[in-house]
Design a protein around this motif. Structure first.
Motif, short mmCIF file in Angstrom:
data_model
loop_
_atom_site.label_atom_id
_atom_site.label_comp_id
_atom_site.label_asym_id
_atom_site.label_seq_id
_atom_site.Cartn_x
_atom_site.Cartn_y
_atom_site.Cartn_z
N GLY A 125 0.83 -1.20 0.00
CA GLY A 125 0.00 0.00 0.00
C GLY A 125 0.86 1.25 0.00
N LEU A 126 0.49 2.21 -0.86
CA LEU A 126 1.19 3.49 -0.94
C LEU A 126 0.27 4.57 -0.38
CD1 LEU A 126 3.71 5.03 -1.91
CD2 LEU A 126 2.55 5.31 -4.12
N PRO A 127 0.56 5.05 0.84
CA PRO A 127 -0.33 6.00 1.50
C PRO A 127 -0.14 7.44 1.01
CG PRO A 127 1.47 5.48 2.95
CD PRO A 127 1.66 4.64 1.70
N LYS A 128 -0.79 7.77 -0.09
CA LYS A 128 -0.71 9.13 -0.62
C LYS A 128 -1.63 10.05 0.18
CE LYS A 128 0.46 8.01 -5.38
NZ LYS A 128 0.11 8.25 -6.78
N ASN A 129 -1.30 11.33 0.14
CA ASN A 129 -2.17 12.34 0.73
C ASN A 129 -3.40 12.49 -0.16
OD1 ASN A 129 -0.30 12.94 2.83
ND2 ASN A 129 0.86 14.22 1.40
N MET A 130 -4.44 13.09 0.37
CA MET A 130 -5.68 13.25 -0.39
C MET A 130 -5.48 14.03 -1.69
SD MET A 130 -7.75 11.33 1.04
CE MET A 130 -9.19 11.72 0.08
N ASP A 131 -4.49 14.93 -1.72
CA ASP A 131 -4.24 15.70 -2.94
C ASP A 131 -3.30 14.98 -3.90
OD1 ASP A 131 -1.77 15.95 -1.70
OD2 ASP A 131 -1.82 18.14 -1.58
N GLY A 132 -2.94 13.73 -3.58
CA GLY A 132 -2.10 12.93 -4.46
C GLY A 132 -0.61 13.04 -4.20
N THR A 133 -0.22 13.94 -3.32
CA THR A 133 1.20 14.08 -3.01
C THR A 133 1.62 12.95 -2.07
OG1 THR A 133 0.74 15.54 -1.13
CG2 THR A 133 1.15 16.59 -3.29
N SER A 141 5.17 8.88 5.15
CA SER A 141 4.64 7.51 5.18
C SER A 141 4.77 6.85 3.81
CB SER A 141 3.18 7.51 5.62
OG SER A 141 3.07 7.91 6.96
N ALA A 142 4.56 7.61 2.75
CA ALA A 142 4.70 7.06 1.39
C ALA A 142 6.16 6.72 1.11
CB ALA A 142 4.16 8.04 0.36
N ARG A 143 7.07 7.60 1.54
CA ARG A 143 8.50 7.31 1.35
C ARG A 143 8.89 6.04 2.10
NH1 ARG A 143 8.61 12.89 1.52
NH2 ARG A 143 9.10 12.99 3.73
N ASP A 144 8.32 5.86 3.30
CA ASP A 144 8.60 4.66 4.09
C ASP A 144 8.07 3.41 3.38
OD1 ASP A 144 9.65 3.36 6.39
OD2 ASP A 144 7.64 3.29 7.26
N ALA A 145 6.87 3.50 2.82
CA ALA A 145 6.29 2.36 2.09
C ALA A 145 7.13 2.04 0.85
CB ALA A 145 4.85 2.65 1.70
N ARG A 146 7.58 3.07 0.16
CA ARG A 146 8.43 2.86 -1.03
C ARG A 146 9.74 2.17 -0.64
NH1 ARG A 146 7.14 4.92 -5.81
NH2 ARG A 146 5.46 6.47 -5.92
N ARG A 184 -5.19 5.31 -0.37
CA ARG A 184 -5.92 6.38 0.32
C ARG A 184 -7.22 5.87 0.92
NH1 ARG A 184 -5.19 11.15 -4.06
NH2 ARG A 184 -4.46 9.43 -5.31
N LEU A 185 -7.45 6.21 2.15
CA LEU A 185 -8.68 5.91 2.90
C LEU A 185 -8.85 4.46 3.33
CD1 LEU A 185 -11.27 8.15 1.03
CD2 LEU A 185 -10.01 8.65 3.13
#
Length: 166
Positions: A62-70, A74-79, A100-101
Motif C-alpha cells: 500500500g502506498l499512503p498518498k495524501n488526499m491531494d495525491g502528493t 509515510s509514502a516514502r517509508d512504504a516505497r 488512500r482511505l
C-alpha cells in the motif's frame, strides 16, 4: 485476470498488516500483523518467511498518498519497504498501490462489526491490507493490467543496486 496467490502489506511506523488471496485470486483474508524492527531489518526476515510460506506471484504494498495525491513521509517509508522486499525477492513482482482511505475504511468496518475501538489496533492493519489487496484485484479485473506501479530494482543511474539480499 491472472490467477495466483498474492500477498499485500499495509506498512505503518510500528506495524505491518499482511493479507493474502487464494490461488484463484477471489478471496482475500487477513494473515497477521508484523511488528517493525526500528533498529534494523528484522521485520524483513518475517516478510521473507511469509513469502516462502505463501509463494506469491506478486506482492502488493500500500502506498499512503495524501488526499491531494502528493506523497509524504509515510509514502516514502512504504516505497523503501517495497524496494527492500523487491531486492530480496527478485523473482517476484512488487507493486505499489494507492491506498488512500483504507485505514479509515478498515476502522469503519471493524466498528460496524461490533469491535471496540481498543481492539481495533490489533487487527486494523490486517484489515487495511485486505482492502488494499481487494482494490488491486478489482483494478486488475476491470483493466486487465496489474494494479499500481511496479517497484524498480535498478538504481537512479539505471544500474542494479546490490545489497539487502537474503
Amino acid at each position: 485476470m491472472r490467477r495466483g496467490v498474492r500477498l499485500a502489506f499495509d506498512v505503518g511506523r510500528a506495524r505491518i498488516g499482511v493479507a493474502a488471496c487464494d490461488a484463484q485470486s477471489i478471496l482475500c483474508t487477513p494473515v497477521e500483523t508484523l511488528y517493525r524492527d526500528k533498529r534494523g531489518v528484522g521485520h524483513l526476515d518475517d516478510v521473507d518467511d511469509l513469502i516462502d510460506e505463501y509463494r506469491p506471484i506478486e506482492i502488493i504494498v500500500g502506498l499512503p498518498k495524501n488526499m491531494d495525491g502528493t506523497e509524504g513521509m509515510s509514502a516514502r517509508d512504504a516505497r523503501k519497504f517495497a524496494r527492500q522486499v523487491a531486492l530480496r525477492h527478485r523473482d517476484i513482482a512488487v507493486r505499489l498501490v494507492d491506498e488512500r482511505l483504507t485505514t479509515v475504511s478498515a476502522h469503519r468496518a471493524l466498528h460496524e462489526s461490533g469491535r471496540s475501538m481498543r481492539s481495533h489496533r490489533a487487527v486494523v492493519d490486517q484489515v487495511s491490507a485486505v482492502l488494499i489487496l481487494e482494490l488491486a484485484l478489482e483494478i486488475e479485473e476491470k483493466t486487465g493490467e496489474p494494479a499500481g506501479e511496479q517497484v524498480s530494482r535498478k538504481g537512479p543511474d539505471g544500474g542494479h543496486i546490490r545489497g539487502l539480499q537474503r
